[in-house]
Design a protein around this motif. Sequence first.
Motif, PDB file in Angstrom:
ATOM      1  N   LYS A   1       0.671   1.043  -2.207  1.00 30.94           N
ATOM      2  CA  LYS A   1       1.575  -0.102  -2.074  1.00 30.94           C
ATOM      3  C   LYS A   1       1.255  -0.992  -0.878  1.00 30.94           C
ATOM      4  CE  LYS A   1       4.991   2.568   0.531  1.00 30.94           C
ATOM      5  NZ  LYS A   1       6.403   3.046   0.601  1.00 30.94           N
ATOM      6  N   ASP A   2       0.474  -0.490   0.063  1.00 32.79           N
ATOM      7  CA  ASP A   2       0.215  -1.246   1.290  1.00 32.79           C
ATOM      8  C   ASP A   2      -1.118  -1.990   1.288  1.00 32.79           C
ATOM      9  OD1 ASP A   2       2.634  -0.387   2.499  1.00 32.79           O
ATOM     10  OD2 ASP A   2       1.706   1.544   2.946  1.00 32.79           O
ATOM     11  N   THR A   3      -1.867  -1.932   0.196  1.00 28.70           N
ATOM     12  CA  THR A   3      -3.126  -2.664   0.106  1.00 28.70           C
ATOM     13  C   THR A   3      -3.028  -3.707  -1.008  1.00 28.70           C
ATOM     14  OG1 THR A   3      -4.033  -0.958  -1.367  1.00 28.70           O
ATOM     15  CG2 THR A   3      -4.524  -0.749   0.975  1.00 28.70           C
ATOM     16  N   LYS A   4      -3.770  -4.794  -0.861  1.00 27.33           N
ATOM     17  CA  LYS A   4      -3.659  -5.918  -1.787  1.00 27.33           C
ATOM     18  C   LYS A   4      -4.001  -5.542  -3.219  1.00 27.33           C
ATOM     19  CE  LYS A   4      -4.498  -9.582   1.602  1.00 27.33           C
ATOM     20  NZ  LYS A   4      -5.385 -10.698   2.009  1.00 27.33           N
ATOM     21  N   ASP A   5      -5.103  -4.808  -3.387  1.00 32.05           N
ATOM     22  CA  ASP A   5      -5.519  -4.438  -4.741  1.00 32.05           C
ATOM     23  C   ASP A   5      -5.068  -3.035  -5.133  1.00 32.05           C
ATOM     24  OD1 ASP A   5      -7.127  -2.975  -3.081  1.00 32.05           O
ATOM     25  OD2 ASP A   5      -9.036  -3.672  -3.921  1.00 32.05           O
ATOM     26  N   GLY A   6      -4.307  -2.399  -4.239  1.00 34.20           N
ATOM     27  CA  GLY A   6      -3.802  -1.064  -4.541  1.00 34.20           C
ATOM     28  C   GLY A   6      -4.783   0.054  -4.252  1.00 34.20           C
ATOM     29  N   LYS A   7      -5.988  -0.288  -3.819  1.00 33.19           N
ATOM     30  CA  LYS A   7      -7.023   0.727  -3.599  1.00 33.19           C
ATOM     31  C   LYS A   7      -7.091   1.140  -2.137  1.00 33.19           C
ATOM     32  CE  LYS A   7      -9.851  -0.952  -7.457  1.00 33.19           C
ATOM     33  NZ  LYS A   7     -11.137  -1.553  -7.869  1.00 33.19           N
ATOM     34  N   LEU A   8      -7.021   2.437  -1.913  1.00 37.54           N
ATOM     35  CA  LEU A   8      -7.123   2.996  -0.571  1.00 37.54           C
ATOM     36  C   LEU A   8      -8.334   3.918  -0.524  1.00 37.54           C
ATOM     37  CD1 LEU A   8      -5.705   3.321   2.248  1.00 37.54           C
ATOM     38  CD2 LEU A   8      -4.636   5.366   1.302  1.00 37.54           C
ATOM     39  N   TYR A   9      -9.371   3.487   0.193  1.00 35.00           N
ATOM     40  CA  TYR A   9     -10.609   4.262   0.263  1.00 35.00           C
ATOM     41  C   TYR A   9     -10.691   5.115   1.523  1.00 35.00           C
ATOM     42  CZ  TYR A   9     -12.255   1.186  -3.473  1.00 35.00           C
ATOM     43  OH  TYR A   9     -12.385   0.503  -4.657  1.00 35.00           O
ATOM     44  N   GLY A  10      -9.959   4.719   2.549  1.00 33.55           N
ATOM     45  CA  GLY A  10      -9.994   5.445   3.813  1.00 33.55           C
ATOM     46  C   GLY A  10      -8.646   5.321   4.507  1.00 33.55           C
ATOM     47  N   TYR A  11      -8.435   6.174   5.510  1.00 38.85           N
ATOM     48  CA  TYR A  11      -7.145   6.268   6.176  1.00 38.85           C
ATOM     49  C   TYR A  11      -7.305   5.881   7.646  1.00 38.85           C
ATOM     50  CZ  TYR A  11      -6.482   9.092   1.983  1.00 38.85           C
ATOM     51  OH  TYR A  11      -6.452   9.523   0.678  1.00 38.85           O
ATOM     52  N   ASN A  12      -6.501   4.935   8.081  1.00 41.39           N
ATOM     53  CA  ASN A  12      -6.602   4.409   9.437  1.00 41.39           C
ATOM     54  C   ASN A  12      -6.285   5.502  10.461  1.00 41.39           C
ATOM     55  OD1 ASN A  12      -6.546   2.974  11.821  1.00 41.39           O
ATOM     56  ND2 ASN A  12      -5.182   1.379  11.085  1.00 41.39           N
ATOM     57  N   MET A  13      -7.301   5.910  11.208  1.00 48.01           N
ATOM     58  CA  MET A  13      -7.128   6.982  12.185  1.00 48.01           C
ATOM     59  C   MET A  13      -6.211   6.571  13.334  1.00 48.01           C
ATOM     60  SD  MET A  13     -10.952   8.578  12.652  1.00 48.01           S
ATOM     61  CE  MET A  13     -11.670   7.021  13.228  1.00 48.01           C
TER      62      MET A  13
END
Length: 223
Positions: free
Chosen positions: A171-183
Amino acid sequence: MKFFTKKRVVLFLLFIFPLICFLLLSLGENNFTKLPVVKENLIDVSEIDATKTVQLKENVTILCFLGNDINKTKTGLLNLNEKIYKKFIDYKKFQIVAIYPEGKEEEVKNLKEEIGAFTDMQKWNFIASSKDKIEGFYITFGLNEPLVNLYSSKAFLIDKDVNLRGRLTDKDTKDGKLYGYNMNSVAVLNGKLIDDVKVLYYEYYAAFKEKNNNKADRKEVGL
């Protein structure tokens, strides 16, 4: 409203409500959503590790790129250590792999000492490699975000088959894709990475359980 007597409410709470919860959990267990594969068949990190002592295959790995400015990475690494590593250190085949450029050994040594002051470092792995090999390895992730001075603020979740895992409906990315997690975000580590690592391990647990059940079924019919 005589139906809702005190006695009936007590009986509901003691017997019927727990049964409903059990049924819901059972349905969830059988129909849980697997963590999406967002990139298949990455190159194993052993290909860029001169010592050949670390590999992604058969491990659940949190992988990060430290870059040329090790001090810039420190906050993210400390977050990973506190929020992720210490939570999963007792899980089988779990590891964190940190890749850094050759020539930064002294800075990494100091970083390891700082992290290790109150941490068992047995499942932390630090790999030195050349600029070209690090960039070539990162390209296999197929991401639109390039490394900046060989650094990424993202930690990447890689499964036992060396596939990159993530989310396709975030829900927090524009295209819905999360490839990595902000350390650098404790909220992301707590709210997303922890959950996703748990889902991945449950996948393996469910697959193991199903495999054993199938073996038992075959044994019953003499196969």
